[in-house]
Design an enzyme around this catalytic site. Structure first.
Site, PDB file in Angstrom:
ATOM      1  N   HIS A   1       1.473  -1.200   0.187  1.00 22.59           N
ATOM      2  CA  HIS A   1       0.287   0.151   0.094  1.00 22.59           C
ATOM      3  C   HIS A   1       0.668   1.034  -0.019  1.00 22.59           C
ATOM      4  CE1 HIS A   1      -0.628   0.158   4.885  1.00 22.59           C
ATOM      5  NE2 HIS A   1       1.036   0.131   4.057  1.00 22.59           N
TER       6      HIS A   1
ATOM      7  N   CYS B   1       5.342   6.446   3.912  1.00 21.05           N
ATOM      8  CA  CYS B   1       4.103   6.072   3.306  1.00 21.05           C
ATOM      9  C   CYS B   1       3.419   6.610   1.803  1.00 21.05           C
ATOM     10  CB  CYS B   1       3.370   6.018   4.386  1.00 21.05           C
ATOM     11  SG  CYS B   1       4.373   5.357   6.087  1.00 21.05           S
TER      12      CYS B   1
ATOM     13  N   HIS C   1       5.177   0.270  -0.121  1.00 19.02           N
ATOM     14  CA  HIS C   1       5.228  -0.910   0.126  1.00 19.02           C
ATOM     15  C   HIS C   1       4.873  -2.008   0.871  1.00 19.02           C
ATOM     16  CE1 HIS C   1       4.025   1.875   3.357  1.00 19.02           C
ATOM     17  NE2 HIS C   1       3.789   0.748   4.162  1.00 19.02           N
TER      18      HIS C   1
ATOM     19  N   HIS D   1       3.623  -4.929   3.621  1.00 17.11           N
ATOM     20  CA  HIS D   1       3.507  -5.160   4.784  1.00 17.11           C
ATOM     21  C   HIS D   1       3.244  -6.922   5.258  1.00 17.11           C
ATOM     22  CE1 HIS D   1       4.126  -1.906   7.090  1.00 17.11           C
ATOM     23  NE2 HIS D   1       3.320  -0.794   6.281  1.00 17.11           N
TER      24      HIS D   1
ATOM     25  N   ASP E   1      -4.823 -10.588  -0.536  1.00 20.44           N
ATOM     26  CA  ASP E   1      -3.012 -10.783  -0.372  1.00 20.44           C
ATOM     27  C   ASP E   1      -3.020 -11.258  -1.402  1.00 20.44           C
ATOM     28  OD1 ASP E   1      -1.427 -12.786   1.279  1.00 20.44           O
ATOM     29  OD2 ASP E   1      -2.536 -14.627   0.346  1.00 20.44           O
ATOM     30  N   HIS E   2      -1.513 -10.550  -1.536  1.00 25.46           N
ATOM     31  CA  HIS E   2      -0.619 -10.763  -2.113  1.00 25.46           C
ATOM     32  C   HIS E   2      -1.337  -9.786  -3.455  1.00 25.46           C
ATOM     33  CE1 HIS E   2       1.547 -13.322  -0.395  1.00 25.46           C
ATOM     34  NE2 HIS E   2       2.671 -12.971  -1.482  1.00 25.46           N
TER      35      HIS E   2
ATOM     36  N   GLU F   1      -0.471  -4.177  11.954  1.00 24.74           N
ATOM     37  CA  GLU F   1      -0.215  -4.177  10.661  1.00 24.74           C
ATOM     38  C   GLU F   1       1.505  -4.688  10.619  1.00 24.74           C
ATOM     39  OE1 GLU F   1      -0.170  -0.069   7.843  1.00 24.74           O
ATOM     40  OE2 GLU F   1       1.474   0.376   9.206  1.00 24.74           O
TER      41      GLU F   1
HETATM   42 ZN   LIG Z   1       2.492   0.716   5.391  1.00 26.30          ZN
END
Ligand SMILES: [Zn+2]
Length: 137
Positions: free
Chosen positions: A14, A33, A39, A41, A79-80, A125
């Protein structure tokens, strides 16, 4: 009434960005961010349901059915994925931990199997950061 929680994990990318702001303002508020390349998580999702224990099964909810709902409604969608680019609700909503918890709640609401009801969605997160949403504001 009893509460039961099931966990699942997903990995996603995100970035934080507000289209109403300049690039400078986004950078000032969101820092690293705001990098539009995003990037990733490894998120942990906890879904808590509430209900009465069925005297026949001893369950508040069928765990396999709950897992299947979480997989279908959330994991398959998140996911992914790059949340901003691939998940419809985050085209207009910034995918912060808070907003992810809210959106997962709406995805699951009304889909909990049996007589249990959705009580809380918790999204981590990272191990030291999580958000809870109970469906109200
Ligand atoms: Zn982040």
């Amino acid at each position: 009434m009893i509460l039961l929680t099931r966990k699942a994990e997903f990995s996603a990318s995100h970035y934080y960005w507000n289209d109403d702001w300049s690039a400078e303002e986004n950078a000032r508020v969101f820092g690293k961010c705001a990098n539009r390349n995003g990037h990733g998580h490894n998120y942990t999702l906890e879904v808590t349901v509430a209900g009465d224990v069925d005297p026949v099964t001893g369950f508040v909810v069928d765990l396999k059915q709950l897992k299947d709902v979480m997989e279908k409604e959330v994991i398959a969608a998140y996911d992914h994925r790059h949340l901003n680019l691939e998940v419809p609700e985050f085209k207009t909503t910034i995918p912060t931990t808070e907003n992810i918890a809210v959106e997962i709640f709406w995805r699951l609401r009304g889909k909990i199997p049996g007589n249990a009801r959705l009580h809380r969605v918790r999204v981590y997160e990272m191990p030291d950061l999580f958000a809870d949403f109970y469906g109200g504001f």
